[in-house]
Design a protein around this motif. Structure first.
Motif, PDB file in Angstrom:
ATOM      1  N   ASN A 171      20.676  46.212 -60.381  1.00 11.74           N
ATOM      2  CA  ASN A 171      19.296  45.872 -60.060  1.00 11.74           C
ATOM      3  C   ASN A 171      18.290  46.454 -61.050  1.00 11.74           C
ATOM      4  O   ASN A 171      17.111  46.552 -60.759  1.00 11.74           O
ATOM      5  N   ASP A 174      15.109  48.342 -54.228  1.00 16.28           N
ATOM      6  CA  ASP A 174      15.287  46.929 -54.578  1.00 16.28           C
ATOM      7  C   ASP A 174      15.457  46.759 -56.080  1.00 16.28           C
ATOM      8  O   ASP A 174      16.281  45.964 -56.537  1.00 16.28           O
ATOM      9  N   LYS A 222       8.053  45.399 -53.011  1.00 18.78           N
ATOM     10  CA  LYS A 222       9.431  45.870 -53.102  1.00 18.78           C
ATOM     11  C   LYS A 222       9.482  47.396 -53.239  1.00 18.78           C
ATOM     12  O   LYS A 222       8.488  48.048 -53.560  1.00 18.78           O
TER      13      LYS A 222
END
Length: 343
Positions: free
Chosen positions: A318, A300, A247
């Motif tokens: 996030n 991400d 990620k």
């Protein structure tokens, strides 16, 4: 590269001057140590958790681990943690930290201590003797208490029954000089005053140093490590750290030794990792939070520590907190020592 070279050159040129001033610092320190009248906290068994260097050795997670261990072994004993409350607006004579206290009022580390230790009292104040007396008076405490003195190894005012000193394993090879030439508050010879020496952030690569310290000081040696455990969202949802594999990650923190934290993130092999470190105890401003919110849209996940989260009012959706698991070798020996001394 040019600015780094210029900065390094300035450091080299100034080092002889800073080194000379380190002797002055040491002289003043020893004079203060000798002349400061000592006070005994009434009705208390006092454990100091300190270090030799400036910040970032893991005192807060170790103090949390220690307090939980003591509470498990001595459930009927009242526990209080006394902290200066760096970065707080607390008073000199003592301020009680609650889970509703703000980071500005209590300081980030005392607030984190209280959130992890709801069974214990956490009080802050520059005069820790007065803080303790106020604690006993306001809460009507009559029984014997166990006091954990945060950052207390160089605190000359209070007598203690046990001194625990943390050495940061990640920096043990680089710390050689006293303030202001280096980062040490005291030389390593000061370890002779300690009852226990704890190698925090322990890695097997420093075992040779551990053995050398053991031979030189003949003290109780403990190895304390923090290992990545889970990812926690602000809404308390837990995830595996495997979530970061492959990620795009932005990691930031305001702790004393950020590189250890960033290395943990790298071990999860994100496809991209951007890091940013702020000074220790940095208070995040609205501008910081707006910038963080903007940056988060390009990644991400955004990762920080628990110490950072308590100072952020509106975390991005996030954002994840890296939760660490504390491990202490020879824990039974420390417990046995405590049981032999605490009545």
């Amino acid at each position: 590269m040019k600015s780094f070279t210029v900065f390094s050159l300035i450091q080299v040129l100034l080092f002889p001057i800073l080194y000379a001033f380190s002797f002055l610092y040491r002289g003043i320190f020893l004079l203060d140590q000798k002349l400061t009248p000592k006070k005994k906290l009434p009705g208390a068994f006092v454990i100091s958790v300190g270090n030799l260097s400036m910040g970032g050795t893991g005192k807060t997670p170790f103090s949390i681990f220690l307090a939980k261990t003591i509470h498990r072994e001595f459930p009927d004993k009242k526990i209080i943690l006394l902290s200066r409350g760096y970065g707080s607006t607390g008073t000199k004579d003592g301020l009680r930290v609650t889970q509703q206290s703000s980071p500005r009022e209590a300081g980030d580390e005392p607030l984190l201590l209280k959130k992890h230790l709801p069974f214990a009292e956490v009080w802050i104040g520059s005069d820790r003797y007065s803080s303790y007396l106020r604690f006993r008076e306001e809460l009507g405490i009559q029984e014997e208490t166990i006091v954990i003195l945060d950052d207390g190894f160089q605190h000359h005012v209070l007598e203690r029954d046990m001194d625990i000193v943390l050495l940061d394993s990640s920096k043990i090879h680089t710390e050689r000089f006293l303030i202001p030439a280096g980062n040490l508050r005291e030389p390593f010879s000061a370890l002779s005053r300690a009852d226990w020496i704890v190698f925090s952030k322990y890695e097997p690569s420093v075992e040779r140093v551990v053995q050398n310290v053991q031979k030189k000081f003949s003290k109780g040696i403990l190895r304390f490590s923090l290992e990545p455990d889970k990812l926690l969202s602000p809404n308390l949802k837990l995830d595996s750290t495997k979530l970061l594999y492959g990620k795009r990650v932005y990691a930031f923190t305001a702790i004393g030794n950020p590189e250890v934290f960033f290395s943990m993130i790298r071990s999860f092999h994100p496809v991209e990792l951007l890091t940013r470190s702020f000074r220790d105890h940095h208070s995040y401003t609205m501008e910081d939070e707006n910038e963080l919110m903007s940056i988060s849209k390009a990644y991400d996940f955004v990762i920080c520590t628990e110490k950072d989260l308590v100072k952020i009012s509106e975390p991005p959706e996030n954002l994840k907190i890296l939760i660490l698991e504390s491990k202490l070798d020879k824990e039974d020996k420390l417990i046995s020592s405590l049981k032999n001394q605490i009545v």
